[in-house]
Motif scaffolding. Sequence first.
Motif: not given
Length: 456
Positions: A196-201, A205-206, A250-252, A425-427
């Motif tokens: 699974r890719a995370s890219s910049l994060f 999931n982010l 990120s299926r959900s 940074p979710v919040w």
Amino acid sequence: MMIHTTEWLMIAGTGALAAYCWRKDATWIAFLLLASSAIYFLPSVVMMFDGSPMDNITALRQSGSSHIIKALAVVTVAASLLLLTGGASRAAMPRPIPTALSFMLLIGMFTLDTAPDSQGVINTLSLVGMLLLIGAGANALGREVMTRTRSENSARFLAAALSLLLLISVGLALYEISSGMAWASFYTVDELMVVRASSLFFNPNLFGLFCTMLAIYFGFRWHKASGVQQNFVLLSGIFLAGLGIYLASSRSLGCLLLLFLVVTGLLLPTGTRSRFTPALVYLLALLLAATLSIAWWNLDGQGSAKHFWVLAMRLVDSPIQILAVALRELGFSMDGDFANMMLKPETVIAVEGRFLGEERDSGLLTAYDDSGWLGVCALVVFWLYALWLGVHAYLHQRTVETTYALATAGFCLAIGALMRYQVYPVWVWVALMLSPCFALWRVRLGSSGVLRWAYP
């Protein structure tokens, strides 16, 4: 403490953007917060290109950013709060509701039977920061809406800039998987390696949440836009977001975005331009990515082709897994060979990992661990208040804005059940999504006399 070149570049870039946003409107300050959060994990991205061993990249991803970068993030958020509230009237000061809820979170943390640990303090302060950002952002945006100072050119530039940022993120995700540099991987019960890719994060999931958030923004802008050029940019943004969610697997979040777009289409007022076009573009992106992945696997069958093929199989299997989880939660027996074929062990681990154990991901349950029942009550009151305002505004005046605001409140509430609000940074992203909603509700309900205290 040595500051590396990448960290110097991040400090200089964030400082330059903050200086440019000085005395700009709230939209630019929101872009500052979003851009600074997008480059928060930049050192791990740089390591993908400088020949660093995969073990070093994985170690950095797991340990998190350095203290310098964490301090930069704190300063950026604090400066954004000052920019949003500085030099304004009392209307721009922190409002009673987020302030009272913030005190509830803090009191709950200090009245637990056990002394709070450092992570619990950070988690609680993150929620306090989220509430204060929502209040400050809503008040600043509310002034702009009432005085009509927001420029359409500024909104178009923001859409183009976000599209470019998303394009870079998706391109990096493609490179990450195809080059074997993705650190987030596991084996399924069928002995297939999921990459699974995370890219910049920090993690996939982010990255998926980032794509989901931008898809919602592009969908809103598309329903408001009228020009052909804007149509291309906005629909391309939704398409890129779909590709990003596919690469993050990120299926959900992918299912939640589809539900958001479909429900929003159903709730939009009569006469709105093609209600389900954003949902169709999003599905097209997923199906095209899966089709190309399967075709590549049939032609090659080795290396990177297999990684993309596995992502396609996970996408195809998503409806079955959702049905199996729903049946299990409704009390149906999931024993036997057929049930085991439907509900896979990795799905059970993913679902239970959100709600069970000390490392559970649910933001609401984490708030209970950090602040007790008082902290949970603070979040419940906040979300009930947000949904109450959203429903009132939608029933009072059914427009594209009130529809998306109500759906966004529900989406952010669902995010708290699936992910930790407390993780940066979710919040910050939740605050960026909800601030325009509260600003809209304040203007539409407060100024019309329906609810004079319809603001945070």
